[in-house]
Design an enzyme around this catalytic site. Structure first.
Site, PDB file in Angstrom:
ATOM      1  N   ASN A  57      10.014   5.415   4.364  1.00  0.00           N
ATOM      2  CA  ASN A  57      10.568   4.156   4.185  1.00  0.00           C
ATOM      3  C   ASN A  57      10.543   4.102   2.628  1.00  0.00           C
ATOM      4  OD1 ASN A  57      10.775   1.243   3.550  1.00  0.00           O
ATOM      5  ND2 ASN A  57       9.650   0.772   5.427  1.00  0.00           N
ATOM      6  N   HIS A 116      14.503   3.729  11.037  1.00  0.00           N
ATOM      7  CA  HIS A 116      14.827   3.403  12.232  1.00  0.00           C
ATOM      8  C   HIS A 116      16.339   3.149  12.475  1.00  0.00           C
ATOM      9  CE1 HIS A 116      10.787   1.505  12.481  1.00  0.00           C
ATOM     10  NE2 HIS A 116      10.523   2.819  13.102  1.00  0.00           N
ATOM     11  N   GLU A 166       8.873   3.695  18.704  1.00  0.00           N
ATOM     12  CA  GLU A 166       8.885   2.874  17.636  1.00  0.00           C
ATOM     13  C   GLU A 166       9.465   1.495  18.016  1.00  0.00           C
ATOM     14  OE1 GLU A 166       7.944   3.301  14.048  1.00  0.00           O
ATOM     15  OE2 GLU A 166       7.100   5.106  15.035  1.00  0.00           O
ATOM     16  N   CYS A 169      13.720  -6.485  11.019  1.00  0.00           N
ATOM     17  CA  CYS A 169      12.232  -5.928  11.218  1.00  0.00           C
ATOM     18  C   CYS A 169      11.414  -6.969  11.839  1.00  0.00           C
ATOM     19  CB  CYS A 169      11.822  -5.183   9.939  1.00  0.00           C
ATOM     20  SG  CYS A 169      12.552  -3.602   9.689  1.00  0.00           S
ATOM     21  N   HIS A 197      -1.817   3.738  10.368  1.00  0.00           N
ATOM     22  CA  HIS A 197      -2.124   2.138  10.195  1.00  0.00           C
ATOM     23  C   HIS A 197      -1.415   1.119  11.278  1.00  0.00           C
ATOM     24  CE1 HIS A 197       1.804   2.600   7.854  1.00  0.00           C
ATOM     25  NE2 HIS A 197       1.996   0.991   8.154  1.00  0.00           N
ATOM     26  N   ALA A 257       0.630  -1.159   0.028  1.00  0.00           N
ATOM     27  CA  ALA A 257       0.018  -0.250  -0.009  1.00  0.00           C
ATOM     28  C   ALA A 257       0.966   1.305   0.125  1.00  0.00           C
ATOM     29  CB  ALA A 257      -0.955  -0.041   1.336  1.00  0.00           C
ATOM     30  N   ASP A 295      17.654   0.419  13.072  1.00  0.00           N
ATOM     31  CA  ASP A 295      17.857  -0.922  12.832  1.00  0.00           C
ATOM     32  C   ASP A 295      18.055  -1.045  11.245  1.00  0.00           C
ATOM     33  OD1 ASP A 295      15.291  -1.034  12.140  1.00  0.00           O
ATOM     34  OD2 ASP A 295      14.861  -2.731  13.384  1.00  0.00           O
ATOM     35  N   ALA A 347      11.625   1.574   0.324  1.00  0.00           N
ATOM     36  CA  ALA A 347      11.139   0.509  -0.364  1.00  0.00           C
ATOM     37  C   ALA A 347       9.594   0.315  -0.210  1.00  0.00           C
ATOM     38  CB  ALA A 347      11.607  -0.666   0.619  1.00  0.00           C
TER      39      ALA A 347
END
Length: 446
Positions: free
Chosen positions: A25, A249, A174, A370, A137, A19, A251, A27
């Site tokens: 982000n 993030h 987060e 993730c 979301h 979506a 990570d 990607a």
């Protein structure tokens, strides 16, 4: 090595679709509206879980959440029976239906922040579900996340569960995606490193293009809730320039395991100062920091983001060596694969590379790290966990059979309005609660 680090991976949900919901982000936004394959996504994740379990790791499974999330649609003014609610949402606000159908809870690095008992003043393992306030979301996840974690870590003698922080930017949280723990044995005291993107009260530098999702104020609040010792706690600001390059993030630019911190040259603001503080506090525990810093001239931030090199997992094998778990994209990019192979020869604890195909997750902006939440425990705490969620041959076979029966192998945006999809998803989750012995974590009507 004493104690255990359990990796709890999120099981991809039946409504997995692309979506493009996650601004910042790259990607996620790049693959917006592509056809997805929920069945393949779930099975790719299960293969990674089983492979780590076969290596001798403790591996757990975290269940997905109900999607489409009809209660949220009702709160937003859609009425009638469940089918009518979904039909109205698709007709008048398809983007909203897409957001409330997201399978994003599979990225369990964002589920919560976890502090082991060795670090907490009351000697319990502490969990704080992340409010994920920056993205609508994801902001609806924390209530069910808390219930799922409580169904796994039930014994109040060993485990303490905290509600998510207030859902405002000041306390944007987060979870473990911005949290590292550096030290020795998993059941011994260590240094907890919280990484934030922006400080609201006091106002340091901040990114200009993309949002800083984690606040210093949230990190400080979680540290207080978990009763952490300030002498073993470090707060570090992420480099705002790399956030603007898609490092949403910590990570995505750094990962740790025990005494090793694997990070990019541009990971942190005032990096030398940050590493010195970590090193000094680890020294109080008679532990040495092993910082593996990847030079920008070897791997650019852009390559790190596109391959999720740092969104890898660093795990300690039963033989004492460390393995780095990377996605297939890292092997397919020359600069990244060259550096990884050179790193194995550097004489650090990291001496093995494992590559996994996680294409369905990667296209939505999430790699190996993730997908997992780390929980360090001692023997008594491990024995107190709900063991139905721990991966083994029998659970792997049972979950694969469940996925084959319950999941679709293709999903488009239009399919989200299919009333059969809601029925299929709820039936799948109802069966999963029995497989994993989760009790009544879902509250939908069958």
């Amino acid at each position: 090595m004493s104690g255990y680090e359990i990796n709890f991976d999120g099981l991809v949900g039946p409504t997995h679709h692309y979506a493009g919901l996650s601004f910042g982000n790259e990607a996620s936004t790049k693959n917006r509206n592509h056809l997805s394959n929920p069945k393949l996504a779930a099975k790719q994740g299960l293969l990674k879980m089983k492979a780590l379990a076969d290596m001798g790791m403790k591996q757990g499974v975290l269940a997905p959440q109900e999607r489409p999330h009809v209660p949220s649609l009702r709160k937003l003014g859609f009425g009638g029976d469940d089918h009518a609610v979904i039909t109205q949402a698709m007709r008048t606000s398809p983007e909203l239906l897409s957001a409330l159908s997201s399978a994003s809870c599979m990225w369990t690095a964002n589920a919560a922040t976890v502090s082991p008992s060795a670090d907490s003043a009351d000697g319990r393992v502490h969990f704080t579900a992340a409010n994920l306030n920056n993205k609508f979301h994801r902001s609806i996840e924390h209530e069910t996340t808390s219930q799922i974690l409580a169904a796994i870590f039930r014994d109040e003698r060993y485990f303490a569960h905290h509600l998510a922080l207030p859902p405002v930017a000041l306390f944007g949280d987060e979870g473990a995606a911005n949290h590292n723990r550096l030290g020795g044995p998993y059941d011994s005291a260590a240094v907890q490193v919280f990484v934030y993107g922006q400080q609201f009260l006091g106002g340091q530098v901040a990114p200009k293009r993309y949002p800083a999702r984690q606040s210093l104020e949230a990190c400080q609040a979680v540290a207080r809730l978990h009763q952490l010792d300030s002498n073993r706690t470090v707060f570090v600001q992420q480099n705002p320039d790399v956030i603007d390059e898609g490092v949403f993030h910590n990570d995505v630019i750094a990962v740790s395991n025990q005494q090793v911190l694997f990070h990019h040259q541009k990971a942190f603001f005032n990096q030398a100062q940050a590493l010195n503080e970590i090193r000094e506090k680890m020294a109080l525990l008679e532990q040495d920091l092993i910082a593996i810093e990847v030079p920008d001239q070897r791997v650019s931030v852009g390559d790190a983001v596109s391959t999720y090199l740092f969104n890898s997992q660093l795990i300690t094998r039963p033989d004492g060596g460390m393995t780095i778990v990377v996605p297939e994209e890292s092997r397919q990019t020359l600069a990244v694969w060259s550096y990884l192979n050179d790193m194995i020869q550097m004489g650090t604890p990291v001496d093995q590379i494992k590559v996994f195909d996680l294409r369905e997750s990667m296209r939505n902006g999430g790699g190996p790290a993730c997908l997992r939440l780390r929980v360090a425990v001692n023997d008594a705490e491990f024995n107190a966990i709900n063991h139905n969620v721990l991966m083994n041959d029998a659970l792997f076979a049972r979950l694969n059979t469940w996925v084959d029966r319950r999941y679709r192998d293709q999903l488009s945006h239009q399919d989200l309005a299919d009333p059969a999809l809601l029925i299929e998803s709820r039936s799948a989750l109802d069966e999963l609660t029995q497989i994993l012995n989760l009790g009544s974590v879902y509250h939908f009507q069958q």
